[in-house]
Scaffold this active site. Structure first.
Site, PDB file in Angstrom:
ATOM      1  N   ARG A  83       0.834  -1.197   0.000  1.00  0.00           N
ATOM      2  CA  ARG A  83       0.000   0.000   0.000  1.00  0.00           C
ATOM      3  C   ARG A  83       0.873   1.253   0.000  1.00  0.00           C
ATOM      4  O   ARG A  83       0.577   2.228  -0.671  1.00  0.00           O
ATOM      5  CB  ARG A  83      -0.936   0.017   1.201  1.00  0.00           C
ATOM      6  CG  ARG A  83      -1.801   1.262   1.174  1.00  0.00           C
ATOM      7  CD  ARG A  83      -2.937   1.207   2.153  1.00  0.00           C
ATOM      8  NE  ARG A  83      -2.520   1.603   3.485  1.00  0.00           N
ATOM      9  CZ  ARG A  83      -3.356   1.739   4.502  1.00  0.00           C
ATOM     10  NH1 ARG A  83      -4.642   1.499   4.325  1.00  0.00           N
ATOM     11  NH2 ARG A  83      -2.926   2.100   5.686  1.00  0.00           N
TER      12      ARG A  83
ATOM     13  N   TYR B  61     -13.006 -11.167   3.032  1.00  0.00           N
ATOM     14  CA  TYR B  61     -12.073 -10.059   3.164  1.00  0.00           C
ATOM     15  C   TYR B  61     -12.034  -9.322   1.827  1.00  0.00           C
ATOM     16  O   TYR B  61     -11.814  -9.939   0.791  1.00  0.00           O
ATOM     17  CB  TYR B  61     -10.698 -10.651   3.462  1.00  0.00           C
ATOM     18  CG  TYR B  61      -9.779  -9.745   4.232  1.00  0.00           C
ATOM     19  CD1 TYR B  61      -9.696  -9.840   5.614  1.00  0.00           C
ATOM     20  CD2 TYR B  61      -8.984  -8.819   3.584  1.00  0.00           C
ATOM     21  CE1 TYR B  61      -8.845  -9.016   6.328  1.00  0.00           C
ATOM     22  CE2 TYR B  61      -8.132  -7.994   4.301  1.00  0.00           C
ATOM     23  CZ  TYR B  61      -8.071  -8.093   5.672  1.00  0.00           C
ATOM     24  OH  TYR B  61      -7.230  -7.282   6.378  1.00  0.00           O
TER      25      TYR B  61
END
EC number: 2.5.1.26
Lengths: 654, 622
Positions: free
Chosen positions: B488, B551
């Site tokens: 990320r 998820y």
């Protein structure tokens, strides 16, 4: 006015509507056979493989939903599950479509021939087609055409075939199945058949809803049905039926699909094939049962000119967007989804509101021909007793006035601007020469006016004459009704002003609200939208210079009287109809009046009054209007239905 | 603070013991990838493991990033040749070239190597508000001898978790309200003293464990005028005793997952509790947020593992008086401790079940022709109650993502084999590369049973069209969850922002929720003007008797958007709304925190049950 912004989008200048293309033009210039045999490869929903009808059936039979209901029925009735299962299979066989491309090609060929001989043109908005094509690829799609003619569903499939779109499966009434060979033909062109009534039959309902949902969820084909439930005999939109809409919204509400797109389609006929048939039916001359031989006899219609058809594919409406902020989908989380349950009150009201919105979308995109305006004018004139008719140029001038007014109200009017107004008027009149007569430059409805000198006639002959006049009036009214939705709200306001005892805005509103409420079985008036409708009506009438609306008062402008008078006359036949039903119920209804007897009894009552000259509008003979008014009085509690061995109608004299 | 009482952290033995983390993190020792024991942190004695064998120093800034995930020496970057590279030496992937990543990023997000959005390099101390100190409190605190600090860096480190908006702000050098003081209690009694003083002087306490919260739980309330004190439990990190007769161990709540496992491993035991954040998250955080571990199928979730909890509340210490395995006297006080997310007190000590270390571990993977078949297989596995330690099903997008993270293969032979495998699956078996999905498996136990179990699961998979696809793929799948947070940060260097969230949902809704939530994200992004279709993917990560945990990841390129974080939050909100509408819970293991505060009303209306999760406990306690 605060409301002016809210309705600005209704301004016709701002409302961009698509252009139309004539699909018959190409048919006239190239081979129908080649067209019928063309390569047909529609783009499918997210690339699903086409589904054979046998596969579809087995998917339905294996669904959890049906298993559950079968178990339940078997437990309740003590029947073997196998036995129930067989019944389910039988229901499914009776219902299911069996779409075959060869049949579709056959229809493509024959319909091309028929359409070309019946119609001048079939105009379609191609941008709408493109939107539909996209929608079909992205989401399960539901097609909701307006229903004015038997032609509708053939026409829809024909169009989708023409544009290489996935052919829809169509919910059709069981009565079609009676037409032996033709019924099967329809089945093979994508129709599936549902019984007209199966209220208490849990098993039938389960099979039916699962069948529709399976097709929809998997995106095998667009599902098509008529929101109005049946053909409108009056050309007014009918109050929507919710059953199928409930079913097609259910997969979205329960999260089984991401979204469902609903596409309202407006089909407007310049001349309706069933024109006089409908009028007769409304007057109580029973409709012939659908039969192959009946259809065969109907072939004489082939020789006449029915003008053009406009088909407008509306903007696809996302059910997800409709439900946004309206429905709490969490309510479906606590019970397994395959267990059938009655929709909650809030789901019901959501589906109902959506249905009204969709019918209004159909209305909004309905193309109006000049004849619709002429019919409105001629009916009003006939009612005030202009025996000699109207001079052609006077009628033309009025039509131009009405054209401008209706455009200001947002009507989707197809007025050929390249022609002079008088050309437009005369070509309209000539297309509908069965309904209107022109002699010595004067135009009037084609009612039989025997010279008065024939002397006294028998009552039966008088009645017969009255009915034959009523056929013409009702046929004409069905064209006027096409424009009703444009004028409805202003007309309600005009009548409210007319009826109100003062200019006080509150007073006018109350009167508006009363009328609106009373007529909500008659016209498409969204539930709970009284204030919006009132503001919309005010906005339109203020914009056109008819009214001034201040904080407290509603004032009529000097030059507004003409418009107001026109609008009031628009609703007048309906008002008189309700009044006469009311009078009948007060005067004639006895303790033993049953619902079945109601229509014949009131018809007799009305004929009596019409012949005596106490009623102005032959239109009140329409059984549609009578039924609607009875339903309204029932709803308003003026009349009560008592269930029993025979249903009695009890009138409260209040 | 020296705190080395129990876990004799001799680094010599650690390498043999570090099986768990090694399984996911270690460098390739051998291509044969059963989890051979190799060291993770301690190789070469880097400074990361403090001298007492603990991974987290008081001054976190010494080894960890202040505005991103994880260790300072570890990150993804594009090297001079334009190839993606993972730096450092800590992980299996460290030091490797990842050739496909660049293309994947360009193809998925439309990123361009020329367009960078780099973070502010260092924290400007002046951006941090001077602390609001409660002098009386500080004075008394001094007399207790509990160490504290009001250094700007220390305070900023404890003012955030790892929500996107928190990290995004830090990268821009923006710092909001931060704690005014950080204290490091060394034991339970220190916490008792701190809480007493806080009550006495009207000071707010925010318990801080590992700082890995993803629910805004660590965010200081902007409008708070009182002094805010962050109670950093990281120095309460000892194993106080191990009871081999009852198979329990008693720990201080500040111990982080990797230390706990490593120290227990030294004695031949493990807890088996492995949340993805276990490198940094703490035991107290797990308890306070009802955490869930990857191997819960064998060991259970935290609520199944905890035997006894000690929690310091403003009203005194709450604990049970015995360690009985089950009691019928209710309500169980653990029920309000677990999931309290730090709002009711500070968890100081926990007794947990322990198990002997498994003899054998084996990864595996199965390729399915489509996601539907995969879910059907997982459902069947759950029905037969034969789920391996971990079973996860990744959708097609995530499968491709995993592939993009394959390190460069050195030998011609390996790449030839890869090609052959791909050919077999797509051409010979006819799997559509744009539909297929992969399930990753982890088996654990004694060798014989593992092999038997493995066969059982593969047999079920075969019924659903699944093909065994090797251990490598399986192992790489698990590795992904450990490096994704680092990824990320790389994305954020190139205008890509992303987040994950999770839910639990009944079986019959799994497919619907996956499809609808992914579609909702795509639609919301489109409506809000995101140019490039977002990356929207999911995996089914846990199976239960009655449902599964799903998820979701989503990320998109925000170049050209004026307020990306706000937009991002709107999309996330919409996605959560979609989850609830599709019968999912608000959270399976992340907890509610303040992120989900918007849902408080929904929850009160009684329809939505609040679920707990993974990390550091927090929120004001006054």
């Amino acid at each position: 006015m605060a409301s002016s912004n809210a309705y600005a989008q209704r301004d016709p200048m701002l409302k961009k509507r698509d252009d139309f293309e004539d699909i018959l033009e190409e048919r006239r210039n190239s081979s129908d056979l080649r067209y019928a045999l063309k390569c047909y490869t529609p783009a499918l929903y997210k690339g699903v493989a086409p589904c054979k009808s046998s596969m579809l059936k087995s998917m339905v039979l294996q669904s959890d939903q049906l298993h559950y209901v079968i178990q339940q029925v078997s437990k309740e009735t003590g029947r073997q599950t196998d036995n129930v299962q067989e019944e389910v299979s039988a229901i499914l066989d009776e219902m299911a479509h069996s779409l075959q491309l060869s049949t579709v090609r056959f229809f493509a060929f024959t319909l091309s021939k028929i359409f070309k001989s019946l119609f001048k043109s079939i105009r379609v908005n191609e941008e709408g087609i493109q939107r539909l094509q996209q929608a079909i690829q992205d989401h399960p799609v539901v097609l909701l055409p307006s229903h004015r003619s038997y032609m509708d569903f053939l026409l829809m499939s024909y169009l989708l075939y023409t544009y290489d779109l996935t052919l829809p499966v169509i919910a059709a009434g069981m009565d079609f199945m009676g037409m032996k060979f033709v019924g099967e033909m329809f089945r093979m062109s994508g129709a599936f058949f549902i019984r007209r009534s199966f209220g208490g039959n849990k098993l039938y309902w389960a099979v039916f809803s699962e069948y529709v949902k399976t097709m929809l969820k998997n995106g095998f084909a667009p599902v098509e049905f008529f929101l109005e439930g049946t053909r409108s005999r009056t050309s007014k939109s009918l109050i929507p039926k919710l059953g199928l809409l409930n079913i097609v919204m259910d997969p979205f509400l329960k999260g089984e699909v991401f979204d469902v797109h609903v596409v309202p389609v407006s089909i407007s006929y310049e001349r309706i094939l069933e024109e006089t048939l409908y009028a007769r039916e409304l007057l109580g001359i029973p409709k012939p049962k659908e039969s192959t031989s009946g259809l065969f006899k109907a072939r004489k219609v082939l020789s006449e000119d029915y003008g053009s058809i406009h088909v407008y594919f509306g903007q696809p409406v996302s059910v997800r967007s409709l439900a946004e902020g309206r429905v709490n989908r969490c309510q479906f989380n606590l019970v397994p989804r395959h267990i059938p349950g009655r929709p909650d009150e809030d789901i019901h009201s959501f589906v109902n509101d959506s249905a009204y919105k969709l019918v209004r979308a159909q209305e909004d995109n309905m193309v109006l021909k000049p004849w619709v305006l002429l019919a409105s004018l001629l009916l009003q004139k006939q009612a005030v007793g202009q025996e000699q008719g109207t001079a052609l140029d006077e009628l033309t001038a009025q039509a131009v006035w009405l054209r401008d007014l209706s455009r200001q109200y947002g009507a989707f009017l197809h007025w050929p601007d390249q022609m002079t107004p008088s050309e437009v008027v005369s070509s309209s009149l000539s297309l509908h020469r069965g309904l209107v007569r022109t002699c010595e430059g004067k135009v009037q409805l084609a009612l039989e006016h025997e010279g008065g000198a024939v002397g006294p006639q028998s009552a039966a002959a008088l009645e017969e004459k009255l009915l034959s006049q009523a056929v013409i009036v009702l046929s004409c009214a069905s064209y006027r009704n096409q424009a009703l939705h444009v004028f409805l709200r202003p007309a309600l306001l005009a009548s409210a002003i007319h009826a109100a005892s003062s200019n006080q805005k509150q007073e006018v509103f109350n009167s508006f609200s009363f009328l609106r409420n009373m007529f909500s079985n008659e016209f498409i008036l969204c539930p709970g939208a009284t204030v919006q409708d009132f503001e919309e009506a005010c906005y339109l009438l203020v914009k056109t210079g008819t009214l001034q609306v201040t904080q407290k008062e509603v004032l009529v402008n000097e030059r507004g009287h003409r418009t107001l008078a026109f609008l009031v006359s628009m609703l007048d036949p309906f008002l008189q109809g309700y009044q006469v039903v009311c009078r009948f119920l007060c005067e004639e209804a006895t303790e033993t009046l049953t619902e079945k007897q109601f229509i014949p009894a009131i018809r007799k009552f009305i004929i009596k009054h019409l012949l005596a000259g106490r009623l102005r509008y032959a239109e009140v003979l329409s059984s549609d209007l009578q039924k609607n008014s009875l339903a309204a009085f029932l709803r308003l509690g003026a009349v009560e239905k008592i269930k029993g061995p025979i249903e009695l109608l009890i009138v409260f004299h209040t | 603070m020296a705190s080395n009482s129990s876990g004799s952290g001799s680094q010599g033995r650690a390498p043999q013991r570090l099986r768990i983390i090694a399984g996911h993190l270690q460098r390739p020792v051998d291509v044969d990838a059963t989890v051979s024991a190799a060291e993770c942190k301690a190789q070469g004695g880097e400074a990361d493991v403090a001298s007492d064998g603990k991974s987290v120093p008081k001054r976190r800034q010494e080894i960890m990033k202040w505005n991103g995930w994880g260790y300072s020496d570890t990150k993804f970057l594009f090297n001079k040749k334009g190839q993606a590279e993972f730096t450092g030496k800590r992980y299996k992937l460290s030091g490797m070239i990842i050739p496909a990543l660049k293309e994947w990023m360009e193809g998925t997000f439309g990123t361009n190597m020329q367009h960078k959005s780099l973070a502010t390099p260092a924290l400007t101390r002046t951006a941090v508000q001077p602390p609001t100190l409660n002098e009386a409190f500080v004075e008394e605190l001094k007399s207790t001898g509990v160490p504290f600090s009001h250094d700007a860096e220390d305070r900023v480190f404890r003012a955030h978790g790892h929500c996107l908006h928190e990290i995004f702000a830090l990268r821009e050098g923006k710092v909001g309200r931060v704690p005014d003081l950080v204290v490091w209690p060394n034991c339970h009694n220190d916490v008792v003293k701190i809480v007493e003083l806080a009550c006495k002087h009207n000071v707010c306490l925010i318990p801080y464990g590992g700082g890995t919260s993803v629910s805004s739980a660590l965010e200081c309330p902007q409008e708070e005028t009182r002094s805010i004190v962050s109670v950093d439990t990281s120095q309460m990190n000892r194993i106080l005793w191990i009871d081999e007769k009852n198979l329990t161990a008693h720990m201080e709540a500040g111990i982080v997952g990797q230390d706990l496992e490593r120290l227990l491993n030294e004695s031949g035991y493990c807890t088996g509790h492995e949340p993805d954040s276990m490198e940094f998250s703490s035991l107290g955080g797990w308890v306070a947020t009802r955490a869930s571990g990857m191997k819960k199928n064998i060991y259970g979730n935290i609520e199944d593992l905890v035997i006894h909890v000690k929690m310091v509340t403003p009203q005194g210490v709450v604990e049970k008086s015995c360690q009985g395995p089950r009691m019928s006297t209710g309500p169980d006080i653990h029920h309000f401790i677990m999931g309290s997310e730090g709002t009711l007190g500070v968890v100081t000590e926990v007794t947990m079940k322990i198990r002997p270390m498994p003899e054998y571990q084996k990864y595996g993977s199965v390729v399915f022709p489509n996601f539907e078949q995969g879910v059907a297989c997982l459902r069947e596995v759950a029905r037969q109650r034969c789920a391996p330690a971990s079973i996860r099903l990744m959708d097609n997008e995530q499968f491709k993502f995993g592939h993009a993270l394959k390190p460069q293969v050195s030998s011609m032979f390996t790449s030839f084999l890869e090609g052959l495998k791909k050919f077999y699956i797509t051409k010979f078996k006819g799997f559509d590369p744009d539909c297929l999905c992969v399930a990753t498996l982890l088996f654990e136990g004694n060798r014989e049973k593992v092999l038997q179990h493995e066969k059982q699961v593969y047999d079920i998979a075969a019924k659903f069209g699944g093909l065994a696809a090797g251990e490598d793929n399986g192992q790489r799948g698990y590795m992904l969850t450990f490096v994704i947070a680092y990824l990320r940060d790389l994305g954020m260097d190139y205008y890509v922002i992303g987040e994950s969230f999770e839910t639990s949902v009944p079986w019959d809704r799994v497919l619907d929720i996956c499809r609808n939530v992914k579609a909702r994200i795509i639609r919301e992004c489109k409506d809000k003007g995101v140019q490039f279709q977002p990356f929207s993917t999911c995996r089914v990560t846990q199976t239960y008797d009655a449902g599964a945990c799903v998820y979701f990841y989503f990320a998109f390129n925000y170049r050209g958007l004026s307020d990306p974080v706000h937009m991002f939050e709107e999309v996330e909100h919409a996605a959560r709304e979609e989850i609830l509408a599709n019968g999912g819970s608000l959270s399976h293991h992340h907890g509610a925190g303040q992120c989900c505060a918007a849902w408080a009303e929904v929850m009160e209306s009684g329809r939505v049950e609040r679920c707990g999760t993974s990390y550091s406990a927090d929120t004001t306690m006054c």
